[in-house]
Motif scaffolding. Structure first.
Motif, mmCIF file in Angstrom:
data_model
loop_
_atom_site.group_PDB
_atom_site.id
_atom_site.type_symbol
_atom_site.label_atom_id
_atom_site.label_comp_id
_atom_site.label_asym_id
_atom_site.label_seq_id
_atom_site.Cartn_x
_atom_site.Cartn_y
_atom_site.Cartn_z
ATOM 1 N N UNK A 276 28.736 30.121 34.275
ATOM 2 C CA UNK A 276 28.391 31.588 34.277
ATOM 3 C C UNK A 276 28.888 32.158 33.044
ATOM 4 N N UNK A 277 28.207 33.157 32.440
ATOM 5 C CA UNK A 277 28.627 33.810 31.126
ATOM 6 C C UNK A 277 29.501 35.044 31.437
ATOM 7 N N UNK A 278 29.490 35.585 33.027
ATOM 8 C CA UNK A 278 30.262 36.824 33.383
ATOM 9 C C UNK A 278 30.709 36.717 34.782
ATOM 10 N N UNK A 279 31.624 37.486 35.090
ATOM 11 C CA UNK A 279 31.836 37.683 36.619
ATOM 12 C C UNK A 279 30.824 38.214 37.209
ATOM 13 N N UNK B 141 41.178 39.990 36.331
ATOM 14 C CA UNK B 141 40.019 39.458 35.477
ATOM 15 C C UNK B 141 40.250 40.121 34.040
ATOM 16 N N UNK B 142 40.057 39.017 33.258
ATOM 17 C CA UNK B 142 40.125 39.424 31.718
ATOM 18 C C UNK B 142 38.798 39.162 31.144
ATOM 19 N N UNK B 143 38.071 40.068 30.843
ATOM 20 C CA UNK B 143 36.640 40.094 30.419
ATOM 21 C C UNK B 143 36.694 39.362 29.074
ATOM 22 N N UNK B 144 37.543 39.700 28.034
ATOM 23 C CA UNK B 144 37.547 38.948 26.889
ATOM 24 C C UNK B 144 37.783 37.499 26.951
ATOM 25 N N UNK B 145 38.389 37.166 27.781
ATOM 26 C CA UNK B 145 38.707 35.673 28.005
ATOM 27 C C UNK B 145 37.867 34.813 29.206
ATOM 28 N N UNK B 146 37.122 35.587 29.711
ATOM 29 C CA UNK B 146 36.114 35.542 31.132
ATOM 30 C C UNK B 146 36.674 34.505 31.987
ATOM 31 N N UNK B 147 37.917 34.986 32.385
ATOM 32 C CA UNK B 147 38.614 34.321 33.396
ATOM 33 C C UNK B 147 39.771 35.203 33.992
ATOM 34 N N UNK C 98 37.406 30.405 38.312
ATOM 35 C CA UNK C 98 37.605 30.197 36.785
ATOM 36 C C UNK C 98 36.987 29.075 36.484
ATOM 37 N N UNK C 99 36.757 28.054 37.186
ATOM 38 C CA UNK C 99 35.899 26.720 36.885
ATOM 39 C C UNK C 99 34.488 27.221 36.726
ATOM 40 N N UNK D 74 31.657 41.744 43.998
ATOM 41 C CA UNK D 74 32.558 41.707 42.839
ATOM 42 C C UNK D 74 34.188 42.263 43.369
ATOM 43 N N UNK D 75 33.790 43.368 43.901
ATOM 44 C CA UNK D 75 35.213 44.345 44.216
ATOM 45 C C UNK D 75 36.127 43.667 45.070
ATOM 46 N N UNK D 76 35.391 43.187 46.153
ATOM 47 C CA UNK D 76 35.945 42.305 47.234
ATOM 48 C C UNK D 76 36.792 41.083 46.654
ATOM 49 N N UNK D 77 36.181 40.343 45.698
ATOM 50 C CA UNK D 77 36.633 39.146 45.077
ATOM 51 C C UNK D 77 37.903 39.550 44.169
ATOM 52 N N UNK D 78 37.738 40.744 43.491
ATOM 53 C CA UNK D 78 38.719 41.253 42.541
ATOM 54 C C UNK D 78 40.065 41.472 43.338
ATOM 55 N N UNK D 79 39.687 42.186 44.541
ATOM 56 C CA UNK D 79 40.784 42.709 45.254
ATOM 57 C C UNK D 79 41.606 41.492 45.880
ATOM 58 N N UNK D 80 40.725 40.416 46.209
ATOM 59 C CA UNK D 80 41.617 39.435 47.098
ATOM 60 C C UNK D 80 42.449 38.640 45.790
ATOM 61 N N UNK D 81 41.875 38.482 44.766
ATOM 62 C CA UNK D 81 42.712 37.688 43.818
ATOM 63 C C UNK D 81 43.815 38.725 43.454
ATOM 64 N N UNK D 82 43.510 40.114 43.218
ATOM 65 C CA UNK D 82 44.584 40.939 42.791
ATOM 66 C C UNK D 82 45.721 40.838 43.641
ATOM 67 N N UNK D 83 45.487 40.705 45.108
ATOM 68 C CA UNK D 83 46.547 40.537 46.025
ATOM 69 C C UNK D 83 47.418 39.276 45.855
ATOM 70 N N UNK D 84 46.781 38.310 45.074
ATOM 71 C CA UNK D 84 47.438 37.077 44.793
ATOM 72 C C UNK D 84 48.077 37.192 43.375
#
Length: 59
Positions: free
Chosen positions: A23-26, A51-57, A16-17, A37-47
């Protein structure tokens, strides 16, 4: 993802930082840091984060 912390809470904060400050996008972050990206999102989803594209975080 060697460039980012392994701990999910630290990863959440670091990503998020980076998104806020550098960066302008994930997709841009993942491309620049050569991160799957899929691996990153999977790891964070497990916690419980998604990701919210509208808020970019992750929430």
């Amino acid at each position: 993802m060697d460039k980012l912390p392994n701990d999910p809470m630290m990863l959440f904060s670091a990503v998020n930082t980076l998104l806020r400050d550098n960066y302008h996008s994930l997709d841009e972050l993942c491309d620049d840091m050569n991160i799957d990206r899929a691996e990153l999102e999977k790891k964070l989803a497990a916690a419980g984060f998604k990701y919210d594209k509208a808020h970019k975080k992750f929430w």
